[in-house]
Design a protein around this motif. Structure first.
Motif, PDB file in Angstrom:
ATOM      1  N   UNK A 231       0.843  -1.269   0.059  1.00  0.00           N
ATOM      2  CA  UNK A 231       0.005  -0.022   0.083  1.00  0.00           C
ATOM      3  C   UNK A 231       0.962   1.207   0.010  1.00  0.00           C
ATOM      4  N   UNK A 232       1.741   1.191   0.588  1.00  0.00           N
ATOM      5  CA  UNK A 232       2.870   2.365   0.909  1.00  0.00           C
ATOM      6  C   UNK A 232       3.462   2.489  -0.646  1.00  0.00           C
ATOM      7  N   UNK A 233       3.843   1.478  -1.436  1.00  0.00           N
ATOM      8  CA  UNK A 233       4.408   1.700  -2.525  1.00  0.00           C
ATOM      9  C   UNK A 233       3.126   2.181  -3.659  1.00  0.00           C
ATOM     10  N   UNK A 234       1.768   2.034  -3.241  1.00  0.00           N
ATOM     11  CA  UNK A 234       0.903   2.370  -4.362  1.00  0.00           C
ATOM     12  C   UNK A 234       0.971   3.958  -3.981  1.00  0.00           C
ATOM     13  N   UNK A 235       0.706   4.213  -2.717  1.00  0.00           N
ATOM     14  CA  UNK A 235       0.644   5.746  -2.321  1.00  0.00           C
ATOM     15  C   UNK A 235       1.798   6.441  -2.783  1.00  0.00           C
ATOM     16  N   UNK A 236       2.974   5.864  -2.781  1.00  0.00           N
ATOM     17  CA  UNK A 236       4.189   6.673  -3.109  1.00  0.00           C
ATOM     18  C   UNK A 236       4.180   6.721  -4.707  1.00  0.00           C
TER      19      UNK A 236
ATOM     20  N   UNK B  38      -8.800  -2.702  -4.164  1.00  0.00           N
ATOM     21  CA  UNK B  38      -8.682  -1.212  -4.677  1.00  0.00           C
ATOM     22  C   UNK B  38      -7.533  -0.831  -5.385  1.00  0.00           C
ATOM     23  N   UNK B  39      -6.728  -1.818  -5.809  1.00  0.00           N
ATOM     24  CA  UNK B  39      -5.437  -1.685  -6.526  1.00  0.00           C
ATOM     25  C   UNK B  39      -5.734  -0.952  -7.865  1.00  0.00           C
ATOM     26  N   UNK B  40      -6.929  -1.343  -8.696  1.00  0.00           N
ATOM     27  CA  UNK B  40      -7.350  -0.682  -9.757  1.00  0.00           C
ATOM     28  C   UNK B  40      -7.414   0.780  -9.781  1.00  0.00           C
ATOM     29  N   UNK B  41      -8.571   0.942  -8.749  1.00  0.00           N
ATOM     30  CA  UNK B  41      -9.039   2.411  -8.644  1.00  0.00           C
ATOM     31  C   UNK B  41      -7.759   3.214  -8.279  1.00  0.00           C
ATOM     32  N   UNK B  42      -6.732   2.924  -7.458  1.00  0.00           N
ATOM     33  CA  UNK B  42      -5.692   3.746  -7.195  1.00  0.00           C
ATOM     34  C   UNK B  42      -4.668   3.633  -8.270  1.00  0.00           C
ATOM     35  N   UNK B  43      -4.415   2.690  -9.058  1.00  0.00           N
ATOM     36  CA  UNK B  43      -3.400   2.748 -10.172  1.00  0.00           C
ATOM     37  C   UNK B  43      -4.070   3.605 -11.253  1.00  0.00           C
ATOM     38  N   UNK B  44      -5.263   3.783 -11.465  1.00  0.00           N
ATOM     39  CA  UNK B  44      -5.735   4.600 -12.535  1.00  0.00           C
ATOM     40  C   UNK B  44      -5.712   6.159 -12.293  1.00  0.00           C
ATOM     41  N   UNK B  45      -5.265   6.515 -10.936  1.00  0.00           N
ATOM     42  CA  UNK B  45      -5.021   7.949 -10.890  1.00  0.00           C
ATOM     43  C   UNK B  45      -3.303   8.418 -11.249  1.00  0.00           C
TER      44      UNK B  45
END
Length: 196
Positions: free
Chosen positions: A106-111, A175-182
């Motif tokens: 999750x940290x890596x997705x946010x970063x 939730x990865x798809x929603x985060x990665x689309x940003x």
């Protein structure tokens, strides 16, 4: 009158002294117990005032793992990025329902939304009671009752997703798809499936 006053002051001094002695002995017992619980701890002292007003000379205690943090009260997970200059997220460990590997992912997705330097991002476990501040650039952060997300990230609408992962209500894959689309700076628009 003076004799009675002296006796009262002497009695008060004895009571205060005994109270201090009991408190000191309890503190030693507490410290001994905590030391037995902690196996992998790093403590350090801030030698200059922090940007969010934390005192010079304040002590910080970093724990080795989520497992270690769960053995103690008043611990928090803290996500940092940009070479530890920005605090992304804080959450009391008592609210963390996922495992450590999920927190790191999750940290890596946010970063990826902010600095895009995974090698400069870190997930730490520290002694940090609810209500305490966390030093860092861009105004630091706070440990609150629940998940705290840096305002710049929260403005993007990801706090609900991030909170669900941290608390274990959803997996990161959910939730990865929603985060990665940003893309950096883009807001997440959550759609209500009942409304067209």
């Amino acid at each position: 009158m003076n004799g009675e006053r002296t006796r009262i002051l002497l009695t008060l001094a004895v009571v205060v002294g005994l109270g201090a002695l009991v408190a000191m002995l309890r503190g030693r017992r507490l410290k001994r117990k905590r030391a037995d619980q902690i196996r992998d701890v790093e403590a350090w002292r801030r030698d200059e005032p922090a940007s969010n007003g934390a005192a010079e000379g304040a002590w910080y205690v970093r724990l080795g793992s989520l497992e270690e943090a769960r053995t103690m009260d008043h611990t928090a997970v803290i996500f940092r990025g940009g070479g530890d200059r920005q605090v992304y997220l804080t959450a009391p460990v008592k609210y963390v329902g996922c495992d450590e590997a999920t927190l790191v992912a999750l940290l890596h997705a946010i970063d990826a939304l902010e600095h895009r330097r995974i090698d400069e991002a870190s997930a730490r476990f520290e002694l940090a009671p609810i209500g305490s501040g966390v030093t860092g650039g861009t105004d630091g952060g706070s440990v609150i009752e629940g998940v705290w997300l840096h305002p710049r990230l929260a403005e993007r609408g990801i706090l609900p997703l991030v909170s669900e992962v941290v608390t274990g209500q959803k997996t990161l894959e959910d939730v990865r798809t929603e985060l990665s689309l940003l893309t950096p700076g883009q807001r997440l628009e959550r759609r209500n499936p009942g409304i067209r």
